[in-house]
Design an enzyme around this catalytic site. Structure first.
Site, short mmCIF file in Angstrom:
data_model
loop_
_atom_site.label_atom_id
_atom_site.label_comp_id
_atom_site.label_asym_id
_atom_site.label_seq_id
_atom_site.Cartn_x
_atom_site.Cartn_y
_atom_site.Cartn_z
N GLU A 51 41.62 50.00 34.58
CA GLU A 51 42.37 49.67 33.38
C GLU A 51 42.57 48.18 33.12
OE1 GLU A 51 46.81 50.50 33.84
OE2 GLU A 51 45.89 51.85 35.27
N ALA A 52 42.39 47.34 34.13
CA ALA A 52 42.51 45.90 33.89
C ALA A 52 41.28 45.34 33.19
CB ALA A 52 42.75 45.14 35.18
#
Lengths: 256, 334, 256, 334
Positions: A51-52
């Site tokens: 998700e980063a």
């Protein structure tokens, strides 16, 4: 039958659900190990996202953080959090895995707090992170968790991430994308899905060494049962070998 | 669907009005002038008690450690934080008792490393007011601000207790009648971001996952960059497509080599996991932790002293080898 | 007094409004020449942006398109259209220049069509492009245009880009950002601003060789007049020299 | 403000429902497999009469000429176009009588080069249905789709006739009560984008101003890339922060060197202004223009023949020198 612990069992079973050519957003720990195992067995083309911003890395080892350098090592893309979340919201991400302290019969998950006063919780957990987002926006959410009747609760103290909310059509009516929701809950004892209509948790398969009674006794709500309950196909030799030798040689995850 | 639309019950810590934000941005300098400064000066002059702050990177990856420590050293109080996968950054700020409000996506944890006992104690005591969000929500709240809006429609957080303890509102899509979450734009007062390279004007480049930093730089009223290294403006102009943050977002630039330590800096050095473990261990006992903070932060003058205390360049060399997967044993390991 | 044509006059006057350290989005042609002239005279630090994404280039020559390679030649940033437009919407862009076939007393501009049937216009023009966006979102909009009573009309056939709409507070009430709007209209004959209250066009200064009567006779609506009407300071020698030798040596713009 | 909210009166050509779009995207392949194809095959199999299309680049800058020509050659009909500073691309498609609906931001003009007589005749005749927008509006409509939404709130087009002849709606911000435009998400059926470099899977890089192409690639259901040159997947993985479009957005990849000709390709070659002038001149007389189209497009088998007809590599060399500001006179000009 090979010898294995319950973490190994859950990872091997979960990995079988990730078909080749699918997309999956994972966190650190067991979900990442699961995706890596799928890639190294039947799904070489599984596209793993973090998700980063990391997309489809050639993972040299298990990441410590979903934002550390491993998550975009020789990756297809080192993008951003909005990029990943928007890809989920657009309907391009098939799977995600969540964890949590509590789960109810509709697959709603609590990773925020225990207690009834939000401003002074009995126990505070980290909160959603990306969990609510991924549970809301990916097509199919899965969970791997040891099963006991406190964790499998009739009512979460806090719904951090949406399952089927109050069941039936309530998830879509709340505004969440059509056709999304919890898909499989994989515990040490059994594999659960969800009833098509009521959206209640339904046992599909029982793991080696456990009985129907074990599964229901270790659940704080009444489970539904599939017409035909399968016996879970236990981890295969080659799954275990790859998991132990290639995916998690230092037993960070499977040694827990 | 013509149902009752809900509103989250918790406090909105910032003003989402885009005209108020525009009035500020109108006065913000667009000059291409040198913005070189230092951490002491920046924290003293650019940050007030009570401000709402955002921290670049991702908890213990590409974080502006020099600024975080300086906030603690200068004993800034009553800050509010955008807790967007806040891990080691949250630990530092809570260790210094600097924050009293937090927009939470992820706090008190350090991902695979476990939980912070001190941060958990602080949060459970009720000393820090929390409004609940999620990682995507904070990203999109920053994006709404970066776009000059007051809100962003989204399809997450609906139907959950997370929504109930947020400050979001439900709205109906005017085209489809579908229900969306409206997330209020987030315009922080101050942001600190660590980058790989920038020029003296603040034109910056970042490598690796960029998290929400592009939107954070645009959305924030005052922005300081710490940078691994300064580069020339000529170099910026040779690859204008690589500029990640443009100068007009930036108010101050500080060259801080190894400035994400003990966090990971992509392609430069890995995180110092032994040190982070030591920090977590020290937190178990409040007395121990006080000593630890005294030694590490209050007792060091600046980031250079802090880095030296923890092994200096020699330590960085090791972390660099780890980051780049280089075997530095004499003759190799095998 | 130096000799100059009206395009040279308008460019020189317009350029004086662009102070050092300001941001301006320009199109091709006269607006770009104006920004370049300002940069080469009193505003070396003027940040020029183009709506396709180019930011602060070292312009080697006049662009043919607001998206061609010149617009990001040795630039600070080669970004995107949403990036530029969002920077405007956030309130970081001070100035823009528009053109058009019609303008009314509130500075509303038509660059879409002549006629009264949208589906079958008498004359079709390109349409807004980015004009509406820039007029809506930049702080101050300027226009350089030859003045006649057809162009300066009591009613635009189509309002492509907003001025002060129906005057008074109507622009803000329509939802447009507070404090934005037309700033200067620079014609061959005069320099106009807008009345603080009514938001009607108001003559501030008359250009060399023209009278009050000329200015009103060549305008299709009644102009307001500032208490003290200035005589426009004509182009200076150095402005003309730089415009002719450095900005537009091939007289693409000033030769029109 | 509790005023009457307005709605634009013109037709919305595409469906903004994000669940319908998601249902399509669910079926779109995410496999890392070779997508190499050619223009004839792509236009024949990926584009249907009546489809809504988007074209990358900016009119005569970084345009997918091979695909535009092939659409004309295959006599595709009743297409709708996102007319987002459409200049030479619009000219080509109108020349082939391929489009009957257009979301207009900018059409019939060629910026500083003047207006297209043929495109103007076609539009003034009423043969092409127009809904009015603006450059930012189309950018943001694509961004709304790229984000998986049904609309984007914005602060442009309000109060104007442009709004009146759009298909936008006014909404009230739930936080500030302020009026915003709601722009419906735009999910095109088909998009063609010319890029500098990509691998056989469709992982692509673009240099120079990127206009709206990142959002266009994400928002569109079917996407073809033409590329100046193929590169290896290894090269993509060496700089993962440079990937502009990821493979899962892309359905077909075609290597077309000089593929933006007669348009400008940043850092590669400038636009062929003499040729564009010739085209504009030919358009003045419909008979002349028919002959011109016959010779240039219908009479050439593919882009290679077309390029050869117009000077081939030798011409490109000149345009390359122009682009890079290189003096190629023997001994230099002075």
């Amino acid at each position: 039958m090979a010898d294995f612990n319950s973490m190994e069992l859950m990872i091997c079973i979960a990995a079988r659900n990730l078909e080749d050519g699918a997309t999956v957003v994972v966190g650190t720990g067991a979900p990442c190990a699961t995706a890596m195992l799928a890639q190294k067995t039947h799904s070489p083309n599984l596209c793993i996202m973090f998700e980063a911003g990391g997309v489809a890395p050639l993972l040299p080892s298990m990441p410590i953080s979903v934002g550390d350098s491993r998550t975009f090592h020789k990756a297809i893309m080192a993008s951003s959090m909005p990029e990943i979340m928007e890809t989920c919201q657009r309907g391009m991400v098939d799977y995600t895995f969540l964890g949590g302290a509590q789960i109810d019969m509709y697959g709603n998950i609590n990773s925020t707090m225990i207690g009834d006063d939000h401003s002074k919780p009995k126990v505070r957990f980290p909160g959603s992170g990306g969990a609510n987002d991924l549970a809301s926006l990916c097509w199919r959410t899965m969970m791997m968790t040891p099963q006991d009747s406190k964790r499998f609760t009739s009512k979460c103290d806090f719904i951090t991430s949406p399952g089927y909310l109050q069941g039936g059509n309530s998830r879509y009516e709340a505004g969440l994308p059509l056709g999304t929701g919890p898909y499989r809950i994989i515990t040490n004892m059994a594999i659960m899905g969800f009833d098509e209509e009521s959206k209640r948790m339904k046992v599909l398969s029982i793991n080696p060494g456990y009985s129907r009674k074990d599964v229901q006794d270790n659940c704080g709500f009444e489970l539904l049962w599939a017409d035909k309950i399968e016996n879970t196909d236990p981890p295969h030799e080659n799954e275990l070998r790859i998991l132990r030798e290639e995916v998690d040689p230092f037993r960070y995850i499977i040694g827990r | 669907m013509s149902v009752q639309l809900k509103t989250g019950r918790n406090e909105l810590f910032t003003d989402p009005d885009p005209d108020n934000a525009r009035a500020f941005f109108r006065t913000k300098s667009r000059e291409l002038k040198s913005k070189i400064s230092n951490a002491e000066e920046v924290v003293r002059t650019m940050l007030k008690d009570g401000d709402y702050i955002g921290i670049g990177g991702f908890g213990a990856n590409r974080i502006p450690t020099a600024i975080l420590h300086e906030i603690v050293r200068q004993k800034k109080k009553n800050l509010a934080l955008a807790g967007h996968t806040a891990t080691h950054d949250f630990q530092i700020l809570v260790g210094g008792e600097c924050i009293d409000r937090c927009d939470v996506a992820y706090i008190i944890g350090l991902e695979a490393r476990g939980l912070s006992p001190n941060a958990r104690r602080a949060v459970q005591s009720g000393k820090i007011k929390l409004t609940e969000w999620t990682n995507a929500s904070l990203s999109w709240r920053l994006k709404a601000a970066a776009m000059g809006l007051s809100f962003m429609p989204t399809r997450n957080i609906l139907g959950t207790t997370t929504f109930e303890y947020s400050a979001a509102k439900e709205i109906e899509c005017p085209f489809t009648g579908k229900k969306f979450a409206a997330l209020p734009a987030l315009y922080p007062d101050f942001a600190a971001i660590h980058v790989h390279e920038c020029d003296i004007f603040g034109n910056a480049r970042v490598y690796g996952a960029s998290v929400s930093d592009q939107d954070l730089a645009k959305a924030s009223k005052r922005v300081v960059l710490t940078t691994e290294r300064l580069i020339t403006n000529d170099e910026i102009r040779q690859n204008p497509e690589s500029t990640f943050i443009p100068f007009w977002c930036v108010d101050a630039v500080i060259e801080v080599p190894y400035g994400s330590y003990p966090g990971n800096m992509p392609y430069e050095y890995f995180s110092d996991e032994a040190y982070i473990k030591e920090w977590l261990a020290a937190e178990k006992d409040p007395e121990e932790f006080k000593k630890f903070m005294d030694k590490q932060i209050y007792g060091t003058k600046d980031f250079y002293e802090y880095l030296e205390l923890n092994g200096g360049i020699k330590k960085i060399q090791k972390l660099r080898a780890q980051e780049l997967l280089i075997d530095t044993e004499i003759g190799g390991k095998k």
